[in-house]
Scaffold this active site. Structure first.
Site, mmCIF file in Angstrom:
data_model
loop_
_atom_site.group_PDB
_atom_site.id
_atom_site.type_symbol
_atom_site.label_atom_id
_atom_site.label_comp_id
_atom_site.label_asym_id
_atom_site.label_seq_id
_atom_site.Cartn_x
_atom_site.Cartn_y
_atom_site.Cartn_z
ATOM 1 N N ILE A 246 0.833 -1.196 0.000
ATOM 2 C CA ILE A 246 0.000 0.000 0.000
ATOM 3 C C ILE A 246 0.872 1.252 0.000
ATOM 4 O O ILE A 246 2.019 1.235 0.454
ATOM 5 C CB ILE A 246 -0.963 0.029 1.208
ATOM 6 C CG1 ILE A 246 -0.182 0.002 2.534
ATOM 7 C CG2 ILE A 246 -1.951 -1.127 1.124
ATOM 8 C CD1 ILE A 246 -1.055 0.178 3.768
ATOM 9 N N ALA A 274 6.655 -6.286 2.310
ATOM 10 C CA ALA A 274 6.238 -5.599 1.080
ATOM 11 C C ALA A 274 4.721 -5.485 0.993
ATOM 12 O O ALA A 274 4.157 -5.440 -0.096
ATOM 13 C CB ALA A 274 6.781 -6.297 -0.165
ATOM 14 N N LYS A 275 4.076 -5.409 2.170
ATOM 15 C CA LYS A 275 2.644 -5.121 2.208
ATOM 16 C C LYS A 275 2.406 -3.610 2.282
ATOM 17 O O LYS A 275 1.288 -3.152 2.063
ATOM 18 C CB LYS A 275 2.004 -5.810 3.418
ATOM 19 C CG LYS A 275 2.067 -7.334 3.364
ATOM 20 C CD LYS A 275 1.558 -7.950 4.661
ATOM 21 C CE LYS A 275 1.711 -9.461 4.648
ATOM 22 N NZ LYS A 275 1.333 -10.063 5.956
ATOM 23 N N ALA A 276 3.447 -2.881 2.607
ATOM 24 C CA ALA A 276 3.447 -1.414 2.555
ATOM 25 C C ALA A 276 4.745 -0.985 1.900
ATOM 26 O O ALA A 276 5.820 -1.540 2.192
ATOM 27 C CB ALA A 276 3.330 -0.813 3.949
#
Length: 306
Positions: A246, A274-276
């Site tokens: 995100i 790597a989710k943000a």
């Protein structure tokens, strides 16, 4: 820089109040202001998609109309919800209610046909109506379809609801997708299991992934607004791994980080997965989302009008 102390003045607007929180810049006040400004900027930006996740008792806890209005005004672009919040929206859509606690003993509540969510009561009679009505909707959907993804299923339910205050109905009418990866873990899921004992119908969880990934890839920027944690929070964040995470995130939670649960994890932790994205604009507000989210939404919408 010195802390600027708050001053409550007569007839001050919500935006003036949020501005003071921003100028104080410390503790919860600064985080609320950060979240408010971020939400306002995200709603205003045509290149930013707002993903709203709903965990915990947000709908029975008083946020039903706020979520409904955000959907109706297309100020959110996608919802990921627990099954329970969908169930409670439908309970009210079918004429039921949620009730304030009167402090009764839980065993007394059971004997009187009441269920308790903290200080919110639900009545068994309302769930009996829910069961009757949702079975009718299942049968009507099943006349057209033998298999649907969860998102498609919720959309079809929304088309068949006669209540303009329902956020599920508003989402269907405005073509805003609702995903509920844990839908089996709620009364909708239980009733669906009962229905499928003697009807040919399949609900596909994997079927959502193509549509959800398309939503992620088509988004230039994503701001995730997460009320509570759990599965809706993880599904929101994990879906964005496909594009490196995100771009911005707001989390409102009462959970703590020490136990290692996702619900209490600071959003910065999402960068390691790597989710943000690196450099993403993230803020975690510690507190009750049923109190803080209305304040943040009110401040953001007031700021947008200026």
């Amino acid at each position: 820089m010195q802390v600027k102390h708050l001053e409550i003045t007569e007839n001050m607007t919500i935006n003036e109040f949020i501005k003071q929180l921003d100028e104080s810049g410390v503790l919860g006040a600064g985080r609320i202001a950060h979240a408010t400004n971020l939400l306002a900027d995200s709603i205003k930006d045509p290149d930013t998609q707002v993903f709203l996740s709903l965990a915990g008792p947000m709908i029975p806890g008083g946020l039903r109309k706020i979520v409904r209005d955000l959907v109706a005004n297309k100020q959110v672009d996608l919802i990921i919800s627990s099954g329970a919040n969908l169930t409670h929206d439908l309970v009210e859509a079918f004429g039921g209610n949620h009730y304030k606690s009167t402090g009764e003993d839980d065993e007394v509540l059971q004997d009187s046909g009441m269920g308790r969510i903290a200080d919110i009561y639900t009545h068994a009679d309302d769930f009996e109506v829910f069961e009757e009505e949702i079975q009718k909707i299942f049968a009507d959907i099943n006349q057209e379809y033998k298999q649907l993804s969860i998102q498609e299923f919720i959309y079809e339910i929304g088309l068949r609801i006669d209540d303009d205050e329902s956020f599920i109905k508003m989402a269907a009418e405005n073509n805003i997708p609702i995903f509920a990866p844990g839908i089996i873990d709620c009364m909708i899921g239980l009733q669906l299991w009962i229905y499928t004992q003697d009807h040919d119908f399949i609900l596909s969880a994997a079927g959502d992934m193509t549509y959800l990934s398309d939503c992620v890839f088509k988004s230039k920027h994503v701001t995730a607004c997460m009320l509570g944690g759990g599965l809706p929070k993880h599904y929101t964040l994990a879906s964005n791994i496909l594009t490196g995470g995100i771009d911005a995130g707001i989390q409102i939670t009462l959970d703590r980080s020490e136990g290692g649960s996702l619900s209490g994890a600071p959003l910065e932790e999402a960068k390691s997965w790597a989710k943000a994205k690196k450099g993403s604009n993230l803020v975690t507000v510690i507190g009750d989302a049923t109190v803080l989210f209305p304040l943040i939404v009110a401040g953001a919408l007031d700021k947008i009008k200026i």
